[in-house]
Design an enzyme around this catalytic site. Structure first.
Site, PDB file in Angstrom:
ATOM      1  N   GLY A   1       0.772  -1.070   0.003  1.00 42.97           N
ATOM      2  CA  GLY A   1       0.053  -0.114  -0.097  1.00 42.97           C
ATOM      3  C   GLY A   1       0.908   1.239  -0.045  1.00 42.97           C
ATOM      4  O   GLY A   1       2.020   1.080   0.536  1.00 42.97           O
TER       5      GLY A   1
ATOM      6  N   GLN B   1       3.152  10.022   1.008  1.00 40.66           N
ATOM      7  CA  GLN B   1       4.709   9.160   1.241  1.00 40.66           C
ATOM      8  C   GLN B   1       5.548   9.545   0.016  1.00 40.66           C
ATOM      9  O   GLN B   1       6.655   9.272  -0.179  1.00 40.66           O
ATOM     10  CB  GLN B   1       4.061   7.739   1.168  1.00 40.66           C
ATOM     11  CG  GLN B   1       3.598   7.480   2.406  1.00 40.66           C
ATOM     12  CD  GLN B   1       3.458   5.962   2.415  1.00 40.66           C
ATOM     13  OE1 GLN B   1       2.461   5.404   1.903  1.00 40.66           O
ATOM     14  NE2 GLN B   1       4.433   5.153   3.176  1.00 40.66           N
TER      15      GLN B   1
ATOM     16  N   CYS C   1       6.167   0.449   7.691  1.00 39.65           N
ATOM     17  CA  CYS C   1       5.973   1.434   6.912  1.00 39.65           C
ATOM     18  C   CYS C   1       6.865   1.857   5.906  1.00 39.65           C
ATOM     19  O   CYS C   1       8.154   1.966   6.756  1.00 39.65           O
ATOM     20  CB  CYS C   1       5.251   2.451   7.804  1.00 39.65           C
ATOM     21  SG  CYS C   1       4.743   4.006   6.713  1.00 39.65           S
ATOM     22  N   LEU C   2       6.741   2.117   4.762  1.00 40.10           N
ATOM     23  CA  LEU C   2       8.021   2.795   3.808  1.00 40.10           C
ATOM     24  C   LEU C   2       8.571   3.940   4.349  1.00 40.10           C
ATOM     25  O   LEU C   2       9.571   4.262   4.213  1.00 40.10           O
ATOM     26  CB  LEU C   2       7.232   3.002   2.438  1.00 40.10           C
ATOM     27  CG  LEU C   2       7.019   1.789   1.584  1.00 40.10           C
ATOM     28  CD1 LEU C   2       6.468   1.998   0.506  1.00 40.10           C
ATOM     29  CD2 LEU C   2       8.185   0.797   1.403  1.00 40.10           C
TER      30      LEU C   2
ATOM     31  N   HIS D   1      -4.628   2.015   7.291  1.00 45.65           N
ATOM     32  CA  HIS D   1      -3.013   2.506   7.514  1.00 45.65           C
ATOM     33  C   HIS D   1      -2.996   3.392   6.576  1.00 45.65           C
ATOM     34  O   HIS D   1      -2.490   4.494   6.926  1.00 45.65           O
ATOM     35  CB  HIS D   1      -2.171   1.327   7.110  1.00 45.65           C
ATOM     36  CG  HIS D   1      -0.790   1.667   6.976  1.00 45.65           C
ATOM     37  ND1 HIS D   1       0.227   1.245   8.096  1.00 45.65           N
ATOM     38  CD2 HIS D   1      -0.290   2.458   6.433  1.00 45.65           C
ATOM     39  CE1 HIS D   1       1.423   1.744   7.902  1.00 45.65           C
ATOM     40  NE2 HIS D   1       1.373   2.549   6.716  1.00 45.65           N
ATOM     41  N   GLU D   2      -3.292   3.144   5.131  1.00 45.21           N
ATOM     42  CA  GLU D   2      -3.331   4.431   4.184  1.00 45.21           C
ATOM     43  C   GLU D   2      -4.076   5.573   4.390  1.00 45.21           C
ATOM     44  O   GLU D   2      -3.745   6.554   4.072  1.00 45.21           O
ATOM     45  CB  GLU D   2      -3.553   3.878   2.788  1.00 45.21           C
ATOM     46  CG  GLU D   2      -2.571   2.702   2.353  1.00 45.21           C
ATOM     47  CD  GLU D   2      -1.118   2.752   2.633  1.00 45.21           C
ATOM     48  OE1 GLU D   2      -0.765   3.678   2.614  1.00 45.21           O
ATOM     49  OE2 GLU D   2      -0.528   1.640   2.825  1.00 45.21           O
TER      50      GLU D   2
ATOM     51  N   HIS E   1      -2.479   7.843   6.769  1.00 46.72           N
ATOM     52  CA  HIS E   1      -1.302   8.765   6.032  1.00 46.72           C
ATOM     53  C   HIS E   1      -2.110   9.955   5.570  1.00 46.72           C
ATOM     54  O   HIS E   1      -1.404  11.117   5.367  1.00 46.72           O
ATOM     55  CB  HIS E   1      -0.674   7.904   4.861  1.00 46.72           C
ATOM     56  CG  HIS E   1       0.248   7.105   5.198  1.00 46.72           C
ATOM     57  ND1 HIS E   1       1.510   7.679   5.874  1.00 46.72           N
ATOM     58  CD2 HIS E   1       0.662   5.946   5.028  1.00 46.72           C
ATOM     59  CE1 HIS E   1       2.409   6.528   5.938  1.00 46.72           C
ATOM     60  NE2 HIS E   1       1.784   5.522   5.378  1.00 46.72           N
TER      61      HIS E   1
HETATM   62 ZN    ZN Z   1       2.662   3.753   5.622  1.00 47.22          ZN
END
Ligand code: ZN
Length: 166
Positions: free
Chosen positions: A34, A39, A76-77, A118-119, A122
């Protein structure tokens, strides 16, 4: 940028479609499941998700009708090397626009529900570190500091978390 609440998209355009394709490419390159627009430095309500059951490219995303409970360790990236156990709803409804601008509404559960939540965090400027305990936050700070140093040396480690990067 990661802490800023995004702006809704007024009309889905070719620019948004190009950005969604680019976001999908970044997500797959990073072996993520995702990715949200903040991000990659874009403060607009867009996400891409693929947990192995197909690619979602969504605009103006909202998670509604939360039901049940689940707790997974998430990576998480944007917080490399860190895994945090996060309590989330087990079942959700997702309301959004698809990349043609059409309104869509569908249920998601388990891992997929987790990723959508989660997204959407963000998009609100919220990160998994916000769910960590005080001791957890101190550990995360050490890990991120170590990561930044290693990234500087060119020996950075990949994102952690049971389900990889989100
Ligand atoms: Zn994330």
């Amino acid at each position: 940028m990661l802490r800023r609440k995004v702006m809704p998209v007024k009309e889905v355009s070719d620019r948004h479609r190009a950005l969604l394709s680019e976001m999908a490419r970044v997500m797959y390159d990073a072996k993520g499941i995702g990715l949200a627009a903040p991000q990659v430095g874009i403060s607009e309500s867009m996400i891409v998700v693929d947990t192995g059951t197909g690619l979602y490219k969504l605009v103006n995303v909202k998670v509604t009708k939360k039901e049940g409970r689940q707790c997974m360790e998430e990576g998480c990236l944007s917080v490399p090397g860190v895994g945090v156990k996060v309590k989330r709803a087990k079942k959700v409804m997702v309301e959004a626009l698809d990349e043609t601008g059409k309104a869509v509404c569908f249920p998601a559960e388990d891992l997929l529900a987790c990723v959508f939540q989660h997204e959407c965090d963000h998009l609100e400027g919220k990160l998994i570190v916000d769910y960590a305990s005080l001791i957890g936050k101190i550990k995360i700070k050490k890990t991120v500091t170590r990561f930044l140093k290693k990234a500087h040396d060119g020996t950075a480690f990949p994102p952690k978390g049971k389900f990889g990067a989100l």
